[in-house]
Scaffold this motif. Structure first.
Motif, PDB file in Angstrom:
ATOM      1  N   PRO A 191      29.189  66.096  50.380  1.00 33.55           N
ATOM      2  CA  PRO A 191      29.191  65.368  51.651  1.00 33.55           C
ATOM      3  C   PRO A 191      27.995  65.724  52.531  1.00 33.55           C
ATOM      4  N   LEU A 192      27.543  66.973  52.458  1.00 32.84           N
ATOM      5  CA  LEU A 192      26.375  67.371  53.249  1.00 32.84           C
ATOM      6  C   LEU A 192      25.121  66.685  52.736  1.00 32.84           C
ATOM      7  N   LYS A 217      20.983  64.551  55.521  1.00 30.85           N
ATOM      8  CA  LYS A 217      19.848  64.560  54.597  1.00 30.85           C
ATOM      9  C   LYS A 217      18.746  65.521  55.033  1.00 30.85           C
ATOM     10  N   GLY A 218      18.731  65.889  56.332  1.00 36.23           N
ATOM     11  CA  GLY A 218      17.668  66.769  56.824  1.00 36.23           C
ATOM     12  C   GLY A 218      17.805  68.211  56.348  1.00 36.23           C
ATOM     13  N   GLN A 249      20.069  75.893  53.632  1.00 36.15           N
ATOM     14  CA  GLN A 249      21.010  75.624  54.723  1.00 36.15           C
ATOM     15  C   GLN A 249      22.334  75.085  54.173  1.00 36.15           C
ATOM     16  N   ILE A 250      22.216  74.178  53.183  1.00 32.21           N
ATOM     17  CA  ILE A 250      23.428  73.614  52.574  1.00 32.21           C
ATOM     18  C   ILE A 250      24.246  74.736  51.952  1.00 32.21           C
ATOM     19  N   LYS A 274      24.332  77.827  52.755  1.00 33.75           N
ATOM     20  CA  LYS A 274      24.941  78.647  53.793  1.00 33.75           C
ATOM     21  C   LYS A 274      26.189  77.952  54.349  1.00 33.75           C
ATOM     22  N   LEU A 275      26.071  76.639  54.618  1.00 34.33           N
ATOM     23  CA  LEU A 275      27.215  75.896  55.154  1.00 34.33           C
ATOM     24  C   LEU A 275      28.367  75.845  54.159  1.00 34.33           C
ATOM     25  N   VAL A 276      28.024  75.703  52.870  1.00 37.95           N
ATOM     26  CA  VAL A 276      29.062  75.638  51.841  1.00 37.95           C
ATOM     27  C   VAL A 276      29.838  76.951  51.786  1.00 37.95           C
ATOM     28  N   ILE A 277      29.092  78.068  51.787  1.00 34.63           N
ATOM     29  CA  ILE A 277      29.746  79.381  51.756  1.00 34.63           C
ATOM     30  C   ILE A 277      30.633  79.548  52.990  1.00 34.63           C
ATOM     31  N   GLU A 278      30.106  79.103  54.140  1.00 36.31           N
ATOM     32  CA  GLU A 278      30.872  79.206  55.379  1.00 36.31           C
ATOM     33  C   GLU A 278      32.197  78.463  55.279  1.00 36.31           C
TER      34      GLU A 278
END
Lengths: 292, 284
Positions: free
Chosen positions: B113-114, B119-120, B125-126, B128-132
């Motif tokens: 979904p990210l 797309k930026g 970063q992706i 990091k967000l996934v782990i979060e």
């Protein structure tokens, strides 16, 4: 090829099996396929680079129709050509035509099958059309195509592709129709995935296994088709040796006891087909569908 | 203006059998969901509740009626506008395993979904967000490299939840998210969903057939029967004084945790198995 479709199933961090261990495990689990792949690889390498005991296109009037011996391992044919050298040399043309035909069928059949995998009326009509096409005696069609083209080798490739494109289309269509109904595709749609993303990330990775199985079977089938064509004197022509034409040449000698002329090229066809069938089996086992 | 407004939703499916009568899955359903609340849709199998859950996300097209999200009519959006809008509305399915692509790692499932909506973002970063988000749903970061088949049912459903919330939606359809899980796991997932709702301000449309679950999680309950909503009420009121006879039947079918309490089941006229010919007038 045998290991490519299988995702690392027991992926444990720090416990990743080395390449060599993986190969050994694959061989232990699929001995038939391992043997088959070895046979094909040795045959291909030998025909491409290996030294042949005699010139496969040569003749020797003084040594015609000699039985297998230390000098001529598989004996000699009617013109004194060395059967062993010819069987190995024929692998070059027979396998490359079979592979080329299969590749063309794959490259055209898979996208067409994907495009046809909707529940619409048009797609159903297309399948009916394929039924009609497949009802046609396809070997005859191939025979006609190749002879009409004046025995062009590329036409053999076209004929093999034509025979197999409908098979790929049907296979893809039935598989993809099932996967399209699955929850994870619905989930991908719900998250806003574009059509290319659906196809390349969700549909294709889940049909790769069956595509590979089909490809292996198609190669085996193409070898048979090709041999049938050259048995009938169409396609590959003398002096290039091919298994089909060698079988035809030797067929007349069978009754007079000179069995080796037709038997060894026949064995080559048999072993190649067996090898690719074993490979297909192994791939099928390893990629057993798990999306249901 | 409510977050989600459904008006007069109608959907009829052609019968699976040739020549069979068409099935009216939704017969003029209207409802609203406010930001941050949980509206439960309860009803028996075949009542149209799952169809409703998919229709509000426009995973299937309605024959009639409209669905508005934030005042925007979903039917009026172009395909690409709709895809963009999907960041705000998500779904968690009943079948945890079937809803995850068996060939994708957990990490890439949650990252998808990210990749679609933001797309930026760079790969780091992706990641990091996934782990979060994995940690937020109670999964260790190391599951990111696993395949869905290597996880337990409860873990798989946590992945489904992580995938649903990673794009920061405002509204999530929960299509019987716990009905295929063990009781103990069920409680954990419900707790997780409540926690996420409190943290992220999510609104839920909780589709279920289980009164016990619904009583715990929902602010309001809508009771569906044969493609219609027969009663909508705040959870407390509905349990205290059910108005519609079908609701009363549903409530009487519950078993009490107290074995001494007498179980009084009251049958209800009309059965969803005769869907093809629903009663002209729902008995009231």
């Amino acid at each position: 090829m045998a290991e490519s479709p299988a995702p690392a199933r027991r992926r444990e961090p720090g416990l990743t099996a080395s390449r060599w261990t993986t190969v050994r495990r694959l061989v232990a689990e699929h001995p038939g396929a391992a043997l088959g792949v070895t046979f094909i690889v040795v045959l291909v390498l030998w025909s491409l680079f290996g030294p042949l005991p005699y010139d496969p296109r040569g003749t020797d009037g003084s040594a015609s129709r000699e039985g297998p011996s230390g000098t001529h391992w598989f004996g000699t044919d009617g013109t004194g050509g060395d059967v062993f050298s010819r069987v190995i040399e024929a692998a070059k043309i027979d396998l490359s035509l079979a592979l080329a035909g299969t590749a063309v069928a794959l490259v055209i059949g898979v996208p067409l099958g994907l495009a046809a995998s909707t529940k619409g009326k048009g797609s159903q009509r297309l399948v009916r059309g394929l039924d009609a096409f497949q009802a046609f005696p396809l070997l005859i069609l191939a025979l006609a195509l190749v002879s009409l083209s004046g025995n062009q080798l590329y036409m053999v490739v076209v004929a093999i592709a034509l025979l197999n494109i409908p098979r790929y289309m049907r296979l893809l269509r039935s598989e993809v129709l099932a996967i399209r109904e699955s929850r994870f595709v619905e989930a991908a749609t719900a998250m806003g995935a574009s059509t290319p993303r659906l196809i390349f990330r969700h549909l294709l990775p889940n049909v790769w296994g069956v595509i590979l199985v089909q490809t292996s079977l198609t190669i085996a089938n193409s070898i048979v088709v090709l041999s049938s064509l050259s048995f009938l004197g169409v396609g590959v022509s003398a002096p290039t040796p091919s298994w089909g034409s060698m079988i035809r040449d030797g067929a007349g000698n069978m009754s007079s006891g000179e069995w080796w002329i037709a038997t060894f090229p026949g064995l080559a066809v048999l072993l190649c087909v067996l090898a690719f069938n074993q490979l297909a089996d192994a791939i099928g086992d390893r990629t057993a569908r798990s999306y249901r | 203006m409510s977050l989600l407004e459904v008006e007069n939703a109608c959907k009829t499916f052609a019968s699976r059998q040739r020549g069979g009568d068409p099935v009216q899955a939704l017969r003029g359903v209207s409802l609203q969901v406010e930001a941050g609340e949980t509206l439960a849709i309860i009803g028996e199998s075949g009542s149209g509740k799952s169809t409703l859950g998919r229709a509000v996300l426009r995973l299937l097209e309605l024959d009639e009626g409209s669905v508005r999200m934030d005042g925007v009519d979903l039917a009026g959006l172009s395909p690409s506008e709709l895809r963009a809008k999907r960041a705000e509305m998500q779904i968690v399915f009943q079948e945890p395993y079937e809803s995850l692509n068996p060939r994708m790692s957990i990490g890439s499932i949650v990252a998808e979904p990210l990749q679609i909506h933001r797309k930026g973002l760079g790969a780091a970063q992706i990641r990091k967000l996934v782990i979060e988000v994995l940690e937020r749903v109670g999964l260790p970061a190391k599951v990111a490299t696993r395949l869905p088949g290597e996880l337990s049912g409860g873990q798989q459903q946590r992945v489904g939840v992580a995938r649903a919330v990673v794009s920061e939606p405002k509204f999530v359809v929960l299509d019987e998210p716990t009905s295929s899980l063990d009781l103990s796991i069920r409680a954990q997932i419900l707790e997780l969903l409540a926690q996420l709702q409190a943290d992220l301000g999510l609104a839920y449309l909780f589709v279920s057939h289980d009164m016990h679950t619904v009583e715990k999680v929902s602010d309001r309950i809508a009771v569906m029967y044969l493609g219609e909503i027969v009663e909508t009420a705040p959870t407390v009121d509905l349990f205290r004084s059910p108005q519609h006879p079908y609701t009363q039947t549903l409530l009487s079918a519950r078993l009490s945790a107290d074995p001494r309490e007498k179980h009084a089941y009251r049958a209800y006229e009309g059965d969803a198995s005769v869907r093809a010919t629903p009663p002209q007038q729902a008995p009231a």
